[in-house]
Scaffold this motif. Structure first.
Motif, PDB file in Angstrom:
ATOM      1  N   ALA A 266       0.815  -1.217   0.000  1.00  0.00           N
ATOM      2  CA  ALA A 266       0.000   0.000   0.000  1.00  0.00           C
ATOM      3  C   ALA A 266       0.848   1.266   0.000  1.00  0.00           C
ATOM      4  CB  ALA A 266      -0.936  -0.004   1.210  1.00  0.00           C
ATOM      5  N   SER A 267       2.098   1.146   0.436  1.00  0.00           N
ATOM      6  CA  SER A 267       2.988   2.308   0.487  1.00  0.00           C
ATOM      7  C   SER A 267       3.738   2.540  -0.818  1.00  0.00           C
ATOM      8  CB  SER A 267       4.005   2.128   1.628  1.00  0.00           C
ATOM      9  OG  SER A 267       3.341   2.019   2.870  1.00  0.00           O
ATOM     10  N   ASN A 268       3.392   1.782  -1.841  1.00  0.00           N
ATOM     11  CA  ASN A 268       4.012   1.989  -3.157  1.00  0.00           C
ATOM     12  C   ASN A 268       3.786   3.441  -3.572  1.00  0.00           C
ATOM     13  OD1 ASN A 268       4.582   2.053  -6.005  1.00  0.00           O
ATOM     14  ND2 ASN A 268       4.356  -0.174  -6.044  1.00  0.00           N
ATOM     15  N   PRO A 269       4.859   4.209  -3.760  1.00  0.00           N
ATOM     16  CA  PRO A 269       4.705   5.646  -4.014  1.00  0.00           C
ATOM     17  C   PRO A 269       4.288   5.991  -5.441  1.00  0.00           C
ATOM     18  CG  PRO A 269       7.015   5.071  -4.074  1.00  0.00           C
ATOM     19  CD  PRO A 269       6.273   3.814  -3.679  1.00  0.00           C
ATOM     20  N   ASP A 270       4.313   5.013  -6.331  1.00  0.00           N
ATOM     21  CA  ASP A 270       4.136   5.323  -7.754  1.00  0.00           C
ATOM     22  C   ASP A 270       2.763   4.979  -8.317  1.00  0.00           C
ATOM     23  OD1 ASP A 270       6.856   6.184  -8.021  1.00  0.00           O
ATOM     24  OD2 ASP A 270       7.466   4.064  -8.047  1.00  0.00           O
ATOM     25  N   TYR A 271       2.040   4.056  -7.668  1.00  0.00           N
ATOM     26  CA  TYR A 271       0.800   3.568  -8.265  1.00  0.00           C
ATOM     27  C   TYR A 271      -0.304   3.419  -7.223  1.00  0.00           C
ATOM     28  CZ  TYR A 271       4.266   2.382 -11.776  1.00  0.00           C
ATOM     29  OH  TYR A 271       5.309   2.458 -12.661  1.00  0.00           O
ATOM     30  N   LYS A 272      -1.542   3.484  -7.708  1.00  0.00           N
ATOM     31  CA  LYS A 272      -2.697   3.220  -6.851  1.00  0.00           C
ATOM     32  C   LYS A 272      -2.779   1.706  -6.650  1.00  0.00           C
ATOM     33  CE  LYS A 272      -7.691   3.903  -6.374  1.00  0.00           C
ATOM     34  NZ  LYS A 272      -7.554   4.292  -4.958  1.00  0.00           N
ATOM     35  N   THR A 273      -2.621   1.283  -5.424  1.00  0.00           N
ATOM     36  CA  THR A 273      -2.521  -0.140  -5.136  1.00  0.00           C
ATOM     37  C   THR A 273      -3.864  -0.723  -4.707  1.00  0.00           C
ATOM     38  OG1 THR A 273      -1.913   0.277  -2.827  1.00  0.00           O
ATOM     39  CG2 THR A 273      -0.112   0.132  -4.444  1.00  0.00           C
TER      40      THR A 273
END
Length: 330
Positions: A266-273
Motif C-alpha cells: 500500500a505504500s508503493n509511491p508510484d501507483y494506486k494499489t
C-alpha cells in the motif's frame, strides 16, 4: 424430445457463454468483486492516471488461508504429521519425545500447543537430512495418497475456486502473480504450478539452507535446518525485496501475519494499489474464525486496518458462490 434436447442445448450454451463472459463467475456481485474489477480496469487503461505499466504489475498472494485452507492444520503441518507417522517405525527412539508422542496419538491439540518450537521439531524430522529431489518426491507421494479428513478431497484439489479465478483474471490482464507465504518454499513449489498456475520461481516462502555436494552420479542439494528464515509478518516485505526486487501493486492475504506485506504494498509511491483480506465466515462450506483460529490465521488488527486503508474484505459466506471447485472436490 428433439425440441427438448434443442432447448437444453440452447440453455446450457447460453449459461456457458455467460460464464465465459464473467471471469469471476464464482464471485457474487458484491462490493468485493466490484472493487477488484474496478481496480483492474483502472490499472490497465492507458488513458487513465491510474494506469500501471505491464512490467510493474506484480501482485502477491499469501497461501495458507488465502488460496487454500489452513484449518484445522496447515497442509504442510498435516504433511509433517503424516510423515512422522510413516517414518516412526524406523525410529523407535522418537516415541519418547512429547511432540512426536502427541502426533502418534492423534493429539493435535498438544501438537498445536507446542507452537513454533514444536513445529520446527517436526520439520527437522521430516524436512531435513534428505536431498531436495527426495523431499519433492515425498510431497508428491503424500499429495497422491492422502485426503482431507472432513471434505474427502485430495489436498491439491482444495484451492479456493474464486481465488483461482482471480489469479487467472489478473494474469489475463497482464499481472504477474506471486505467492508470498509463511509456508515452506520447497513444499509449495511442488504443487503451486498445478494448483494455481504459478511457476516455482514465483513462489516465496520460509526456507533453510541446503548443502551442495558432489556425488558419484553428479551433484546434489541436501536439505538442512541451517539459516532458517520464517517468511511471516515483518519478514514478508524483506523476502519480497530479496526475491522480487520491486514493490508489488496489490496484495492478498487473510491474517494479521499478512499485514506487513499489505502495508508495504500500500505504500508503493508510484501507483494506486489494491489490498484484499479473505475473512473466513463460512462454517458450513469451509471454516469460520478470525480472532480464535483452530491453529493459525488470526485476524483481528487486519479487520480494523482494512477499513482505514480501504482494503476489500471478502466475506466467504456471502461473497463467494462456491468455495472449492465441485468438479475437483466432490
Amino acid at each position: 424430445m428433439k425440441h427438448a434436447l434443442l432447448f437444453s442445448a440452447m440453455l446450457f450454451g447460453t449459461i456457458g457463454a455467460a460464464h465465459a463472459d464473467d471471469p469471476l463467475s464464482t464471485w457474487n456481485n458484491t462490493s468485493s468483486k466490484q472493487a477488484i474489477e474496478q481496480w483492474v480496469q483502472n490499472a490497465t487503461n492507458k488513458d487513465r492516471s491510474t494506469f500501471i505499466p505491464p512490467e510493474k504489475r506484480y501482485v502477491v498472494f499469501d497461501n495458507d488461508g488465502t488460496l487454500w485452507p489452513e484449518a484445522p492444520l496447515t497442509f504442510q503441518l498435516q504433511f509433517a504429521v503424516d510423515e512422522v507417522k510413516r517414518l516412526a517405525p524406523e525410529h523407535p527412539e522418537w516415541k519418547n519425545d512429547p511432540v512426536v508422542s502427541a502426533v502418534l496419538n492423534d493429539d493435535l491439540k498438544t501438537v498445536v500447543a507446542s507452537g513454533e518450537k514444536g513445529l520446527i521439531q517436526l520439520l527437522e524430522l521430516t524436512h531435513s537430512n534428505i536431498t531436495t529431489e527426495e523431499f519433492n518426491q515425498r510431497v508428491s507421494n503424500w499429495v497422491d495418497s492422502h485426503r482431507d479428513n472432513r471434505f474427502g478431497c485430495r489436498y491439491d484439489q482444495m484451492s479456493y475456486q474464486p481465488m483461482r479465478q482471480l489469479l487467472d483474471y489478473l494474469r489475463e490482464n497482464g499481472f504477474k502473480t506471486w505467492i508470498v507465504s509463511g509456508g515452506g518454499i520447497d513444499f509449495m513449489r511442488v504443487v503451486a504450478e498445478k494448483m494455481y498456475g504459478i511457476p516455482p520461481e514465483q513462489v516465496i516462502g520460509s526456507f533453510s539452507l541446503s548443502e551442495f555436494s558432489l556425488t558419484d552420479n553428479g551433484t546434489q542439494l541436501r536439505k538442512t535446518m541451517k539459516g532458517a528464515f520464517n517468511d511471516d509478518a515483518a519478514a514478508k516485505p524483506v523476502a519480497i525485496h530479496l526475491f522480487m526486487g520491486q514493490r508489488p501493486v496489490a496484495a492478498f492475504g487473510n491474517s494479521d501475519g499478512d499485514l506487513a506485506m499489505m502495508q508495504y504494498t500500500a505504500s508503493n509511491p508510484d501507483y494506486k494499489t489494491f489490498g484484499l483480506l479473505v475473512h473466513h465466515t463460512d462454517a458450513e462450506r469451509e471454516y469460520a474464525y478470525d480472532s480464535h483460529p483452530p491453529a493459525s490465521g488470526k485476524l483481528v488488527e487486519g479487520l480494523s486496518l482494512a477499513k482505514e486503508k480501504g482494503w476489500a474484505i471478502v466475506d466467504m459466506k456471502h461473497d463467494w458462490k462456491t468455495v472449492f471447485d465441485p468438479a475437483l472436490c466432490k
